[in-house]
Design a protein around this motif. Structure first.
Motif, PDB file in Angstrom:
ATOM      1  N   TYR A 168     -13.219  -6.614   1.298  1.00 54.74           N
ATOM      2  CA  TYR A 168     -13.110  -5.385   0.113  1.00 54.74           C
ATOM      3  C   TYR A 168     -12.932  -4.098   0.693  1.00 54.74           C
ATOM      4  CZ  TYR A 168     -14.625  -3.009  -4.093  1.00 54.74           C
ATOM      5  OH  TYR A 168     -14.589  -2.363  -5.288  1.00 54.74           O
ATOM      6  N   HIS A 169     -13.290  -3.863   2.003  1.00 56.99           N
ATOM      7  CA  HIS A 169     -13.029  -2.687   2.639  1.00 56.99           C
ATOM      8  C   HIS A 169     -11.383  -2.349   3.329  1.00 56.99           C
ATOM      9  CE1 HIS A 169     -17.457  -2.921   2.729  1.00 56.99           C
ATOM     10  NE2 HIS A 169     -17.564  -1.773   2.829  1.00 56.99           N
ATOM     11  N   ILE A 170     -10.622  -3.508   2.944  1.00 56.61           N
ATOM     12  CA  ILE A 170      -9.463  -3.475   3.688  1.00 56.61           C
ATOM     13  C   ILE A 170      -8.279  -3.450   2.424  1.00 56.61           C
ATOM     14  CG2 ILE A 170      -7.762  -4.667   5.268  1.00 56.61           C
ATOM     15  CD1 ILE A 170     -10.338  -5.664   6.315  1.00 56.61           C
ATOM     16  N   VAL A 171      -7.209  -2.587   2.804  1.00 55.51           N
ATOM     17  CA  VAL A 171      -6.195  -2.513   1.694  1.00 55.51           C
ATOM     18  C   VAL A 171      -4.960  -2.607   2.476  1.00 55.51           C
ATOM     19  CG1 VAL A 171      -7.346  -1.195  -0.152  1.00 55.51           C
ATOM     20  CG2 VAL A 171      -6.063  -0.106   1.807  1.00 55.51           C
ATOM     21  N   PRO A 172      -3.628  -3.242   2.130  1.00 53.84           N
ATOM     22  CA  PRO A 172      -2.540  -3.598   2.845  1.00 53.84           C
ATOM     23  C   PRO A 172      -2.004  -2.036   2.767  1.00 53.84           C
ATOM     24  CG  PRO A 172      -2.709  -4.837   0.677  1.00 53.84           C
ATOM     25  CD  PRO A 172      -4.006  -4.038   0.773  1.00 53.84           C
ATOM     26  N   GLY A 173      -1.061  -1.760   3.771  1.00 48.85           N
ATOM     27  CA  GLY A 173      -0.337  -0.741   4.111  1.00 48.85           C
ATOM     28  C   GLY A 173      -1.026   0.251   4.982  1.00 48.85           C
ATOM     29  N   LYS A 174      -0.698   1.306   5.467  1.00 48.97           N
ATOM     30  CA  LYS A 174      -1.311   2.352   6.270  1.00 48.97           C
ATOM     31  C   LYS A 174      -1.182   3.589   5.439  1.00 48.97           C
ATOM     32  CE  LYS A 174      -0.507   4.915  10.532  1.00 48.97           C
ATOM     33  NZ  LYS A 174       0.589   5.257  11.783  1.00 48.97           N
ATOM     34  N   SER A 175      -2.538   3.985   5.153  1.00 46.59           N
ATOM     35  CA  SER A 175      -2.904   5.153   4.441  1.00 46.59           C
ATOM     36  C   SER A 175      -3.667   6.273   5.391  1.00 46.59           C
ATOM     37  CB  SER A 175      -3.728   4.841   3.225  1.00 46.59           C
ATOM     38  OG  SER A 175      -3.213   4.150   2.258  1.00 46.59           O
ATOM     39  N   THR A 176      -3.230   7.220   5.233  1.00 44.27           N
ATOM     40  CA  THR A 176      -3.701   8.431   6.018  1.00 44.27           C
ATOM     41  C   THR A 176      -4.296   9.534   5.205  1.00 44.27           C
ATOM     42  OG1 THR A 176      -1.527   9.944   6.184  1.00 44.27           O
ATOM     43  CG2 THR A 176      -1.915   8.070   8.081  1.00 44.27           C
ATOM     44  N   SER A 177      -4.929  10.422   5.549  1.00 40.75           N
ATOM     45  CA  SER A 177      -5.396  11.576   4.913  1.00 40.75           C
ATOM     46  C   SER A 177      -4.337  12.404   4.244  1.00 40.75           C
ATOM     47  CB  SER A 177      -6.684  12.221   5.320  1.00 40.75           C
ATOM     48  OG  SER A 177      -6.120  13.084   6.451  1.00 40.75           O
ATOM     49  N   PHE A 178      -3.297  12.343   4.845  1.00 41.23           N
ATOM     50  CA  PHE A 178      -1.957  13.087   4.253  1.00 41.23           C
ATOM     51  C   PHE A 178      -1.191  12.330   3.243  1.00 41.23           C
ATOM     52  CE2 PHE A 178      -2.952  13.968   8.816  1.00 41.23           C
ATOM     53  CZ  PHE A 178      -3.178  15.558   8.488  1.00 41.23           C
ATOM     54  N   ASN A 179      -1.462  11.174   3.123  1.00 42.77           N
ATOM     55  CA  ASN A 179      -0.512  10.288   2.116  1.00 42.77           C
ATOM     56  C   ASN A 179      -1.474   9.471   1.139  1.00 42.77           C
ATOM     57  OD1 ASN A 179      -1.258   7.946   3.474  1.00 42.77           O
ATOM     58  ND2 ASN A 179       0.819   7.573   4.080  1.00 42.77           N
ATOM     59  N   THR A 180      -2.809   9.680   1.054  1.00 35.42           N
ATOM     60  CA  THR A 180      -3.498   9.023   0.279  1.00 35.42           C
ATOM     61  C   THR A 180      -3.500   9.835  -0.909  1.00 35.42           C
ATOM     62  OG1 THR A 180      -4.985   7.904   1.784  1.00 35.42           O
ATOM     63  CG2 THR A 180      -5.958   8.142   0.046  1.00 35.42           C
ATOM     64  N   LYS A 181      -3.372   8.975  -2.144  1.00 33.29           N
ATOM     65  CA  LYS A 181      -3.492   9.590  -3.556  1.00 33.29           C
ATOM     66  C   LYS A 181      -4.646   8.975  -4.234  1.00 33.29           C
ATOM     67  CE  LYS A 181       1.461  10.539  -3.736  1.00 33.29           C
ATOM     68  NZ  LYS A 181       1.776  10.976  -2.461  1.00 33.29           N
ATOM     69  N   SER A 182      -4.953   9.622  -5.349  1.00 34.81           N
ATOM     70  CA  SER A 182      -6.183   9.397  -6.101  1.00 34.81           C
ATOM     71  C   SER A 182      -5.295   7.945  -6.680  1.00 34.81           C
ATOM     72  CB  SER A 182      -6.498  10.192  -7.013  1.00 34.81           C
ATOM     73  OG  SER A 182      -7.165  11.215  -6.540  1.00 34.81           O
ATOM     74  N   GLY A 183      -6.134   7.037  -7.145  1.00 36.63           N
ATOM     75  CA  GLY A 183      -5.878   5.709  -7.851  1.00 36.63           C
ATOM     76  C   GLY A 183      -6.566   4.616  -7.451  1.00 36.63           C
ATOM     77  N   ARG A 184      -6.132   3.335  -8.047  1.00 40.08           N
ATOM     78  CA  ARG A 184      -6.594   2.175  -7.553  1.00 40.08           C
ATOM     79  C   ARG A 184      -5.763   1.380  -6.735  1.00 40.08           C
ATOM     80  NH1 ARG A 184     -11.118   0.695 -10.210  1.00 40.08           N
ATOM     81  NH2 ARG A 184     -10.657  -1.502 -10.160  1.00 40.08           N
ATOM     82  N   ARG A 185      -6.651   0.737  -5.778  1.00 40.13           N
ATOM     83  CA  ARG A 185      -5.853   0.125  -4.594  1.00 40.13           C
ATOM     84  C   ARG A 185      -6.398  -1.340  -4.557  1.00 40.13           C
ATOM     85  NH1 ARG A 185      -3.425   2.860  -0.281  1.00 40.13           N
ATOM     86  NH2 ARG A 185      -2.703   0.865   0.361  1.00 40.13           N
ATOM     87  N   ARG A 186      -5.442  -2.232  -4.376  1.00 36.23           N
ATOM     88  CA  ARG A 186      -6.026  -3.707  -4.380  1.00 36.23           C
ATOM     89  C   ARG A 186      -6.118  -3.802  -3.067  1.00 36.23           C
ATOM     90  NH1 ARG A 186      -5.899  -7.891  -7.926  1.00 36.23           N
ATOM     91  NH2 ARG A 186      -5.780  -9.788  -7.047  1.00 36.23           N
ATOM     92  N   THR A 187      -7.445  -4.683  -2.777  1.00 35.52           N
ATOM     93  CA  THR A 187      -7.948  -4.909  -1.554  1.00 35.52           C
ATOM     94  C   THR A 187      -7.862  -6.431  -1.160  1.00 35.52           C
ATOM     95  OG1 THR A 187     -10.022  -5.808  -2.092  1.00 35.52           O
ATOM     96  CG2 THR A 187     -10.051  -3.587  -1.896  1.00 35.52           C
ATOM     97  N   LEU A 188      -7.752  -6.845   0.283  1.00 39.30           N
ATOM     98  CA  LEU A 188      -7.473  -7.985   0.694  1.00 39.30           C
ATOM     99  C   LEU A 188      -8.610  -8.935   0.020  1.00 39.30           C
ATOM    100  CD1 LEU A 188      -6.852  -7.526   4.316  1.00 39.30           C
ATOM    101  CD2 LEU A 188      -5.189  -7.469   2.473  1.00 39.30           C
TER     102      LEU A 188
END
Length: 195
Positions: free
Chosen positions: A126-146
């Motif tokens: 539940y702590h892991i999402v697909p894709g590489k998200s950095t503080s520069f490209n993270t946007k507000s919203g919902r992200r599906r976890t593994l």
């Protein structure tokens, strides 16, 4: 009085010295370029030695920062090291040791029991999402976890605080070969475990 130019041998020597001087002037830039290239090669080699290829997420959790020693131990206990060593890009919102210490007494020990391995895997994934998200490209919203359920990411305007559900990102952008690690100050629980 005789001038040195009147002697044929002196004339020849003067021409040879002039030619030798000219050849030295011509070869100096080439020598300098060779030296520069050699130095650049040495510097590149030193830079490559100083910045080796980063480890995968599982190894980075163990070695990058002492703040994740509990999580690294739990990942091993759940036998998720191989999943975190995948070549696909992942982002893990990694609870720090302090976040695990803040759990109610006995919670972590209960999760680590062999009969609770499936629940432990649900919590970790539940702590892991697909894709590489950095503080520069993270946007507000919902992200599906593994794990299958979604997290809510909230990014404050103008490069502000990032929140994952109610947890705050306190250590951002720890790079790994296959993704990014963000340290968070709480352990996240999937909504279906909270019922």
């Amino acid at each position: 009085m005789l001038h040195y130019r009147e002697f044929p041998l002196v004339k020849k020597l003067t021409k040879l010295v002039s030619l030798a001087s000219l050849s030295v002037l011509i070869t100096l830039p080439a020598t300098a370029e060779l030296t520069t290239n050699s130095t650049a090669t040495q510097n590149t080699t030193l830079l490559a030695q100083a910045n080796p290829v980063r480890n995968n997420i599982a190894v980075e959790l163990e070695t990058a920062n002492d703040a994740f020693s509990t999580l690294a131990r739990i990942v091993k206990a759940a036998r998720l090291n191989d999943e975190l060593a995948t070549t696909g890009a992942l982002t893990i919102f990694a609870p720090t040791d302090e976040a695990f210490a803040a759990l109610p007494a006995g919670t972590l020990e209960t999760l680590l029991l062999p009969e609770n391995r499936d629940t432990l895997i649900k919590v970790l994934t539940y702590h892991i999402v697909p894709g590489k998200s950095t503080s520069f490209n993270t946007k507000s919203g919902r992200r599906r976890t593994l794990q299958g359920q979604s997290l809510t990411l909230s990014v404050a305007p103008r490069g502000g605080q990032i929140k994952v559900n109610s947890a705050k990102v306190i250590l951002a952008d720890i790079p790994a070969r296959n993704g990014t690690i963000h340290g968070i100050n709480q352990v996240l629980l999937p909504p279906d475990l909270l019922k």
